[in-house]
Design a protein around this motif. Structure first.
Motif, PDB file in Angstrom:
ATOM      1  N   TYR A  32       0.852  -1.186   0.000  1.00 34.51           N
ATOM      2  CA  TYR A  32       0.000   0.000   0.000  1.00 34.51           C
ATOM      3  C   TYR A  32       0.886   1.234   0.000  1.00 34.51           C
ATOM      4  N   ASP A  33       1.370   1.607  -1.190  1.00 38.15           N
ATOM      5  CA  ASP A  33       2.142   2.837  -1.325  1.00 38.15           C
ATOM      6  C   ASP A  33       1.907   3.422  -2.707  1.00 38.15           C
ATOM      7  N   GLN A  35       3.577   3.566  -5.323  1.00 37.18           N
ATOM      8  CA  GLN A  35       4.069   2.817  -6.484  1.00 37.18           C
ATOM      9  C   GLN A  35       3.287   1.537  -6.740  1.00 37.18           C
ATOM     10  N   LEU A  36       2.736   0.950  -5.695  1.00 39.14           N
ATOM     11  CA  LEU A  36       2.039  -0.332  -5.868  1.00 39.14           C
ATOM     12  C   LEU A  36       1.044  -0.550  -4.747  1.00 39.14           C
ATOM     13  N   VAL A  37      -0.152  -0.935  -5.133  1.00 39.63           N
ATOM     14  CA  VAL A  37      -1.183  -1.338  -4.183  1.00 39.63           C
ATOM     15  C   VAL A  37      -1.600  -2.749  -4.566  1.00 39.63           C
ATOM     16  N   GLU A  38      -1.521  -3.660  -3.603  1.00 40.90           N
ATOM     17  CA  GLU A  38      -1.964  -5.037  -3.851  1.00 40.90           C
ATOM     18  C   GLU A  38      -2.969  -5.437  -2.781  1.00 40.90           C
ATOM     19  N   LEU A  39      -4.202  -5.677  -3.207  1.00 44.72           N
ATOM     20  CA  LEU A  39      -5.238  -6.159  -2.312  1.00 44.72           C
ATOM     21  C   LEU A  39      -4.949  -7.607  -1.955  1.00 44.72           C
ATOM     22  N   GLY A  40      -5.408  -8.026  -0.776  1.00 37.92           N
ATOM     23  CA  GLY A  40      -5.182  -9.410  -0.404  1.00 37.92           C
ATOM     24  C   GLY A  40      -6.122  -9.910   0.663  1.00 37.92           C
ATOM     25  N   ASN A  41      -6.201 -11.221   0.729  1.00 35.48           N
ATOM     26  CA  ASN A  41      -6.937 -11.936   1.770  1.00 35.48           C
ATOM     27  C   ASN A  41      -8.353 -11.401   1.955  1.00 35.48           C
ATOM     28  N   ILE A  42      -9.061 -11.338   0.867  1.00 32.95           N
ATOM     29  CA  ILE A  42     -10.461 -10.934   0.921  1.00 32.95           C
ATOM     30  C   ILE A  42     -11.257 -12.209   1.202  1.00 32.95           C
ATOM     31  N   VAL A  43     -11.873 -12.231   2.373  1.00 31.18           N
ATOM     32  CA  VAL A  43     -12.503 -13.459   2.846  1.00 31.18           C
ATOM     33  C   VAL A  43     -13.894 -13.163   3.386  1.00 31.18           C
ATOM     34  N   THR A  44     -14.828 -14.045   3.052  1.00 28.58           N
ATOM     35  CA  THR A  44     -16.176 -13.984   3.608  1.00 28.58           C
ATOM     36  C   THR A  44     -16.440 -15.282   4.366  1.00 28.58           C
ATOM     37  N   ARG A  45     -16.996 -15.160   5.554  1.00 28.40           N
ATOM     38  CA  ARG A  45     -17.328 -16.345   6.339  1.00 28.40           C
ATOM     39  C   ARG A  45     -18.236 -17.251   5.509  1.00 28.40           C
TER      40      ARG A  45
END
Length: 115
Positions: A32-33, A35-45
């Protein structure tokens, strides 16, 4: 990646949706800066899937990321078709497809002697 590092937890924003006192969907960033943003670990119960929660979290994380950097990415295993559909529905396009091999060390592993 199936988790966030301590540094990611301390330095990157995270979003969650609660029902009562329990989180039912969460997501955050690995990078998260500017130069680069990478989303991660998007989880739904498991018992809350199919309600659009992952789509909502991914959309919000994407909007936050785009304010910081023009380069916003995420990754998902190719066989996770529900997630692939969510991401494609939000405008993400596949760049490349990789294969991941997970390893575990057996309890009868061989030790290396450095002498």
């Amino acid at each position: 990646m199936r988790f966030f590092t301590k540094s990611e937890l301390e330095n990157c924003p995270f979003l969650g949706i609660k029902e009562g006192n329990d989180f039912i969907a969460v997501g955050g960033y690995h990078f998260y800066d500017s130069q680069l943003v990478e989303l991660g670990n998007i989880v739904t119960r498991l018992d809350c899937r199919g309600r659009g929660l992952a789509k909502h979290i991914t959309s919000e994380l994407t909007h936050l990321g785009k304010k910081l950097s023009p380069d916003v990415y995420l990754g998902v295993l190719a066989d996770n078709l529900p997630a692939v559909q969510v991401y494609e529905g939000l405008g993400y396009q596949a760049m490349e497809e990789l294969s991941i091999v997970n390893f575990t060390l057996s309890s009868t592993h061989i030790s290396c002697d450095a002498s």
